[in-house]
Structures are given as structure tokens and as C-alpha cells.
Design an enzyme around this catalytic site. Structure first.
Site, PDB file in Angstrom:
ATOM      1  N   ASP A 301     -81.321 -63.855 -51.678  1.00 23.73           N
ATOM      2  CA  ASP A 301     -80.013 -64.441 -51.394  1.00 23.73           C
ATOM      3  C   ASP A 301     -79.518 -63.821 -50.077  1.00 23.73           C
ATOM      4  O   ASP A 301     -80.166 -62.950 -49.486  1.00 23.73           O
ATOM      5  CB  ASP A 301     -79.044 -64.215 -52.560  1.00 23.73           C
TER       6      ASP A 301
HETATM    7  C1  BGC Z   1     -74.982 -67.535 -52.255  1.00 27.78           C
HETATM    8  C2  BGC Z   1     -76.131 -68.450 -52.574  1.00 27.78           C
HETATM    9  C3  BGC Z   1     -76.394 -69.397 -51.447  1.00 27.78           C
HETATM   10  C4  BGC Z   1     -76.603 -68.612 -50.156  1.00 27.78           C
HETATM   11  C5  BGC Z   1     -76.894 -69.483 -48.966  1.00 27.78           C
HETATM   12  C6  BGC Z   1     -75.084 -66.918 -50.881  1.00 27.78           C
HETATM   13  O1  BGC Z   1     -73.911 -66.290 -50.513  1.00 27.78           O
HETATM   14  O2  BGC Z   1     -74.904 -66.516 -53.229  1.00 27.78           O
HETATM   15  O3  BGC Z   1     -75.862 -69.135 -53.767  1.00 27.78           O
HETATM   16  O4  BGC Z   1     -77.505 -70.183 -51.736  1.00 27.78           O
HETATM   17  O5  BGC Z   1     -75.423 -67.869 -49.908  1.00 27.78           O
HETATM   18  O6  BGC Z   1     -75.801 -70.197 -48.572  1.00 27.78           O
END
Ligand code: BGC
Length: 758
Positions: A301
Site C-alpha cells: 500500500d
Molecule cells: C490506500 C489504498 C489505495 C492506495 C492507492 C492508500 O492510501 O490505503 O487503499 O489503494 O492508497 O491510492
């Protein structure tokens, strides 16, 4: 308990699992081998890095900057890009950007780039994309057809942007309403979560995960796993989950999706039992890649490798963090602003801190994804997508919204007559933003003026059905401030407007938010909104509470003042139209709560609590009773009609692990309106070596019945699903009695022998 233990061969079960995962059988292995043999270390390291789009753009013009492209892809050979930089770009704009990225990528290392987007409830990052209700609403429909529709439309519309990969479905069990991402997922129950996620995975990816078509996308099931239950209730803070619980409730849905062919997986940003999941070899490599023989790809993530050293302090610097994550099983690093991570990976490999085998394995998994997506043959695809946001897609989103809104209380005031004079009030009464929630055009769901007026607010939709409707907010959200800030408090204006109407619709809840910014300190509804409702109730006019919120805010103080309550959660762009149709009675309510609605902020429960959590008074000097007192239970949801269950039968009465339990019953619509009913079947293990859960959902289905109509329903439960997981990493189905129930019917059956299996 008489233990007659039968240990089912681990080999036989492992074979069953391999049979249906994407494990090791792609048709691209020889191409991948050849590619790997021709790639330099720098090219391989670059494949493992994912960068945010704005690193490639000119901040002034918002357009691709050739020098930046050269730096990120020419120099560092970065293999993946994510995100959008404006709210809802057009498909044409994205197509142009991605074409240029592909040209550069092929020139830099002969491997196309894979672009990924957060498409959470439809193609919600596409200008003109069809927004479905959020996953929590889709769960409330208890009908996977809506998960299928949402994923199918999302995949089609996402592909129209030349984007082949999405970071969804979200699969974080919503078991703690304090956590700000509860609405992103399918509620608190593991089986509901399993069915909805698996359906979404299959619909997104299409029939053949080895050849993803041009109307399909690869998914990233997320966030693996246990992310939704931080001890503090705050996002990205530690969770403490025993292994048996992890396996039984959190791993189970992911396993189903991997077995259904999910091609990628995104990791939980936080930690479990003191270990950041990004550094957990056990959870990433052993449980997923090895146990499930899975050949898919694991992506971090956002900036989570950096978090290993600068937030979690389990590594001393970025290189050590990279080694920890990659050696644990991470294949692609979402390090949004640092393409230089590719250089660090090269150094780690040269220093022997990451082996060449691990490097090649990670890169092979990334190449496999790109082959499966057809990107080598078609780095971009030249075709039209004429159906984007067509009326058929809009109808699907509306139908999902209709079935997702939950009638929790009705003293008979609903449905309303079209002549009713209505006051729509409250901060959610005239907002599209609050209907959609986060991940809607923008991350936080804050409204771009460009979209205002395209869809109906509650006030507008209600006025369409009930012409004598007025709107006086009483309380407003501060659209320029934090999501929880309120302004323009004028409760007396709302109260005087109530004098001229027949019914008050108090539209209360939350404004949109997403992720960590959505943290909160008190689950109780805001004070201004409580005071607004109390003042409105004092007028003596009938009062309907419309709850528009991402998580169940505590309303126990004002619920008794109301005549009816509808929880619409986050039904998105067509949610207000759906509500108006339901209030009018042109549609019937059929949604059921996919979570437990708490009554008190310190009494947070789930429906599948341990039996000891609810017990009556004890004899003797001390009373150690345990009280389960919730506002509305999981599965609550009324209709304008009534249903009667009869002829309930469960067979066989004696079973073992290899049996399939068949539950049959007759459902009758005993009211005067057509209606849809979700039949939910639960099991209760009546005696076990681990404290049993009071009940667990094991199967569900939804049927439509005309007034007076009766229909037989038959559901099957593989007996193995009744097993519980234990800390030995195995599933235990113990000899003894199990109660199978649906609504007010139940029957006890007997498991004749204990089985333990993987
Ligand atoms: C979130 C994810 C997301 C990623 C990309 C993160 O802050 O936890 O769910 O896919 O950002 O945008």
C-alpha cells in the site's frame, strides 16, 4: 464430547486448492523465462517500483513532462504508475497519457507499464463513470448480482481509460464502526464478505484470468488482512488478532478470491500482533504464496515500505525496509514519490541482501500479470467503449441503491402519499457529496463544482416525487473545512419550517471522508445534529430519520423520538432517487444491515459474538451477567410487506465433513405488496473445545414474491464450512450438535465424527 478424530489428508486438500488457484500454471512461463534472461538488474528492479502519476506531470499544466518521463521510466525503468491527478479525468486524457507512458516503457526495457487505479464503487475516477453505491450498501442488498453488476461496469469503464488494473475489491471486514474505512467493504460477516468479493473478482477479471479481456481488469484484493480492526479504532494503527481468528474470519475471504483467480493483492498498511504486515514472511509468503500455491503479485500500500523504517521502526533506513518487505514476499513497491527506490533494490541485490532468486521471482510475478493482461500484445488498445455511463448502467446503479437502503423502524408512517407536505432538513439533505462518500472523483469525495447538479440530492429527488417539499438545513457541513466541521447552525429556522408540513425528513449523518483523515473521537452523532432532531421532535410533527453515513453513528438519544428510520449509508449518485421511490412506495425496501448498529459508543459488538458475551444473572453474591444491547442487529431490515417461513427442513440429520447440508423452507409473502426477501441461514455450534460463536452466516439468497405468493427455497452448506479454525493452523469440525436457523425456524443436526483439516 466423544472425539472420533479423522485427519483428512493435507495432500488431498492441497490438491483441491491448487486445482482452482492461478498457481503456477500460466501459459506464459517460457516467455517470462526468456524475458528475465535478457533483462538487466536495473530493468528488473524498475519493474518492482510503482510511482504516483503526478511525479510525471508538469505541476503548472498538469500534462506529461518529457523530462520527468525520461527520469522515471528512461532512467529508473519504473514498471507501474498509479492514481489520477485531477478529479475524474476524461478517458481521452488518460488514454493519451498512458500511450506516451507505454511508448517510453517499451523503449526503456521492452516491457509495458501496468497502470493501476482505485476504482472502489464503480469507475469513480473517470469523468462520466457510473457510480454504484459503496460496497457496504451492496452488501446490504444481500444479493451478489449487484456486486457482479458493479464490477462488470467498473471493469468496462476503467478499460475505456486504457487502465487494466484496479485496487479493488476492498475486503476489510467492517467489524469496528470506529474505523473510518468501514463503508469501503462488505460489512462485518466473513461469509457475506467471501461471496461478494469473490463475485466481484470473477466479474472484474472475466472468465479466464490468464487472458484478461479488453472489457475486464485485473483486481487487487485488499488490504490483506485484518486491517479493519485496529485496537484503537484509528486507521493504520496496530491490530492484535490471534492466528485462529485471522485464519477463520480474515484469511477465509482472501483465500476464496485467490482461488477464484485474483491476480494481485495489496497489503494491510498496519501491523498484526506487533509485526507490520509488509514485513510478515508468514502472512505474505507462507500463507498466500506457498499454502495457496499462488503465482500472483503482491503490491504494497501507499509508501508502506517507508513506513517500516520511519513509522514502525523495524528497519533502520529505506534499504533495510526494502529488504525486509521484499524478503517477506512483497513484489511491487508503491513508493509514490521515489523512483530512486529502484537504485536501492539494485544495491541490495548486489550486496546479497536480496537474493537473485527472490528478485527474479518478484519480477516474474509482475511480468506474468502483464502477460495475463495482454499488455505485451496491446500496450494500449484501439477500440471504442460506447456503453460508458449508458442508461443500462445507470439503471443497474439505481437498482442496487434501491435494494441497499435499509428500513430500520416504521410505525406505519411510510410509505408517504404524494400530496404529503415534507420538510427536508439536516446537513445531508441537499448534498451529492455526502451520498457518495470517499473515492468519488477525488480521494476524500469532496465535490468538484464540475459535478454539482448532475445528480439529485435528497431534497431534489424527494421533491420530484412529492411536489410539496421544502428544504431548510438547520445545520450545514463546512464544505471548505474538515469533513466533521459544521456551520450555519439555525435550528429555529428548521423548526419554524416544520410548522407548515406534514412530515419531517431529518437527513443526518456524516460528510464524506476517506482513510486516516476520517478518524474520529466519538461515535455519537454530532451535538448540533442531535439538537436539531430534538428540536424538530418537540414540534410534534411526524419525524423520519434518514441516516446518510459511512459508519453507524450512535443515535440512541434521538431514535425514540422518531416515527421511522432509514439507513441509506452511502448509496451514491442515484441513492437519493432510490430513497424517494422507496418513501413513495413505488419501490419496496429489502436491504438488511450488513453490520451491527451500536447503541452505545462503549458497547461495540458483532452479531457473531462468543456465547459467553451474553448471559443472564448469576446465582449468589456476585452477578457476572453479560449484556448484549445493540440499536439494531446485523440482518435488521423491514419491508412494506411481511414474510412467513415454514416447512423448514435440514438434512442429513447426522453428517460428517464430507457431507453437504441441505436447508429447505417455504417463504410466503403474507402482506399486500410485492417484496424481496433475503433468506439468511445461520449455524450455531452448541458445544466445542473453543468457545463457540453464538451464530454464523452460512448461506443466503434473495427472492422476489408477489402478495400471497409462496416459494420453496433450497440452500446448500458444505459441512466443512461449519468448522472453526484453531491456533494449530487447521480447521476443526467437531462431533456434536449444530443448530441451523433462518428467521424464526431452526433445527438441530448432529455431526457424527470430528475432522481436522487444512
Ligand atoms: C490506500 C489504498 C489505495 C492506495 C492507492 C492508500 O492510501 O490505503 O487503499 O489503494 O492508497 O491510492
Amino acid at each position: 464430547m466423544n472425539k472420533n478424530i479423522l485427519v483428512i489428508s493435507a495432500v488431498a486438500v492441497a490438491f483441491m486448492l491448487v486445482g482452482c488457484t492461478s498457481g503456477g500454471h500460466s501459459p506464459y512461463e517460457s516467455e517470462i523465462k526468456v524475458k528475465l534472461s535478457r533483462m538487466s538488474l536495473e530493468q528488473k528492479a524498475g519493474q518492482m517500483v510503482q510511482i504516483n502519476i503526478d511525479v510525471l506531470l508538469d505541476p503548472q499544466t498538469g500534462e506529461l513532462d518529457a523530462d520527468k518521463l525520461d527520469y522515471v521510466i528512461g532512467q529508473y525503468k519504473v514498471g507501474s504508475i498509479l492514481n489520477v491527478n485531477v478529479s475524474g479525468p476524461t478517458a481521452e486524457w488518460m488514454g493519451g497519457v498512458i500511450s506516451a507512458i507505454q511508448e517510453k516503457s517499451l523503449e526503456a526495457c521492452g516491457v509495458p507499464c501496468v497502470y493501476g487505479l482505485d476504482m472502489i464503487h464503480g469507475a469513480t475516477y473517470l469523468d462520466g463513470g457510473t457510480f454504484f453505491p459503496q460496497e457496504v450498501n451492496i452488501a446490504a442488498t444481500f444479493d451478489p448480482v449487484h456486486a457482479r453488476n458493479m464490477a462488470t461496469v467498473m471493469a468496462y469503464e476503467t478499460r475505456s481509460m486504457q487502465v487494466p488494473w484496479v485496487f479493488s475489491p476492498v475486503m476489510d471486514l467492517g467489524r469496528d464502526p470506529r474505523w473510518p474505512r468501514q463503508w469501503e467493504s462488505w460489512g462485518e460477516d466473513p461469509w457475506l464478505q467471501t461471496v461478494m468479493s469473490e463475485t466481484a473478482v470473477r466479474a472484474s477479471q472475466g472468465d479466464d484470468f490468464n487472458r484478461i479481456g479488453q472489457e475486464n481488469v485485473a483486481v487487487s484484493v485488499k488490504h490483506y488482512m485484518g486491517y479493519g480492526v485496529p485496537a484503537s479504532g484509528k486507521d493504520r494503527t496496530p491490530a492484535y488478532i490471534p492466528d485462529y481468528e485471522l485464519r477463520e474470519r480474515y484469511f477465509r475471504p482472501f483465500r476464496a478470491c485467490i482461488e477464484a483467480g485474483a491476480l494481485t493483492l495489496m497489503v494491510n498498511s498496519a501491523s498484526i500482533n506487533g509485526i507490520p504486515v509488509h514485513a510478515s514472511h508468514k502472512l505474505l509468503t507462507e500463507w498466500v504464496k506457498e499454502e495457496l500455491d499462488w503465482d500472483g503479485m503482491i503490491v504494497t500500500d501507499w509508501a508502506d515500505i517507508d513506513n517500516l523504517w520511519n513509522a514502525y521502526f523495524v528497519a533502520s533506513d529505506r534499504k533495510e525496509a526494502l529488504a525486509a518487505g521484499i524478503n517477506a514476499g512483497v513484489d511491487m513497491i508503491m513508493d509514490p514519490y521515489h523512483p530512486e527506490v529502484a537504485r536501492d533494490i539494485c544495491e541490495l541485490v548486489r550486496e546479497g541482501r536480496i537474493s537473485r532468486e527472490r528478485l527474479d521471482d518478484a519480477v516474474a510475478r509482475i511480468l506474468r500479470l502483464k502477460y495475463r493482461l495482454g499488455l505485451f500484445d496491446n500496450p494500449i488498445w484501439k477500440r471504442d467503449y460506447p456503453k460508458v455511463n449508458c442508461p443500462e448502467f445507470e439503471q443497474m446503479a439505481l437498482a442496487a441503491a434501491v435494494e441497499s437502503e435499509v428500513l430500520l423502524k416504521n410505525d406505519g408512517i411510510l410509505p408517504l402519499n404524494p400530496d404529503t407536505r415534507i420538510l427536508v432538513t439536516g446537513p445531508n439533505g441537499n448534498s451529492v457529496r455526502s451520498l457518495s462518500g470517499g473515492w468519488s472523483n477525488t480521494w476524500q469525495g469532496t465535490c468538484d463544482p464540475h459535478y454539482v447538479g448532475r445528480f439529485n440530492t435528497i431534497f431534489e429527488a424527494v421533491r420530484n416525487e412529492f411536489p410539496r417539499t421544502v428544504f431548510v438545513p438547520g445545520v450545514c457541513y463546512d464544505e471548505e473545512g474538515q469533513w466533521w466541521e459544521e456551520k450555519d447552525i439555525d435550528i429555529s429556522a428548521a423548526v419554524s419550517a416544520a410548522g407548515n408540513v406534514d412530515v419531517i425528513l431529518a437527513c443526518i449523518g456524516e460528510n464524506s471522508y476517506c482513510e486516516t483523515p476520517g478518524n474520529l473521537n466519538d461515535l455519537t452523532l454530532s451535538r448540533n445534529q442531535i439538537e436539531l432532531v430534538e428540536a424538530l421532535a418537540s414540534t410534534g410533527k411526524p419525524l423520519v430519520l434518514i441516516l446518510n453515513e459511512g459508519r453507524p453513528r450512535v443515535i440512541s438519544q434521538i431514535e425514540p423520538l422518531s416515527n421511522a428510520v432509514v439507513d441509506i449509508m452511502l448509496p451514491s449518485n442515484y441513492g437519493a432517487d432510490a430513497l424517494a421511490l422507496l418513501l413513495r412506495g413505488k419501490e419496496n425496501f429489502s436491504g438488511k444491515l450488513p453490520f451491527t448498529y451500536p447503541k452505545y459508543p462503549n458497547s461495540l459488538h458483532t452479531y457473531d459474538y462468543k456465547v459467553c458475551e451474553n448471559r443472564s444473572t448469576m446465582d449468589g453474591a456476585y452477578n457476572y451477567d453479560a449484556v448484549m444491547d445493540v440499536q439494531w442487529p446485523f440482518g435488521a431490515g423491514l419491508s412494506y410487506t411481511t414474510f412467513k417461513y415454514s416447512d423448514f427442513s435440514v438434512t442429513p440429520e447426522e453428517f460428517d465433513a464430507d457431507d453437504t447440508i441441505e436447508v429447505s423452507l417455504t417463504v410466503e409473502n403474507t402482506g399486500e405488496r410485492e417484496g424481496r426477501e433475503s433468506v439468511i441461514v445461520y449455524s450455531s455450534d452448541l458445544l466445542a473445545t473453543m468457545i463457540p460463536d453464538v451464530r454464523r452466516v452460512r448461506a443466503f439468497t434473495k427472492i422476489n414474491l408477489k402478495p400471497g405468493e409462496k416459494r420453496p427455497v433450497r440452500l446448500e452448506i458444505p459441512a466443512r464450512e461449519l468448522a472453526f479454525a484453531s491456533d494449530d493452523g487447521r480447521w476443526h469440525l467437531e462431533e456434536g450438535d449444530f443448530r441451523i436457523s433462518a428467521l424464526d425456524c431452526n433445527k438441530t443436526i448432529h455431526c457424527s465424527s470430528t475432522s481436522i483439516f487444512r
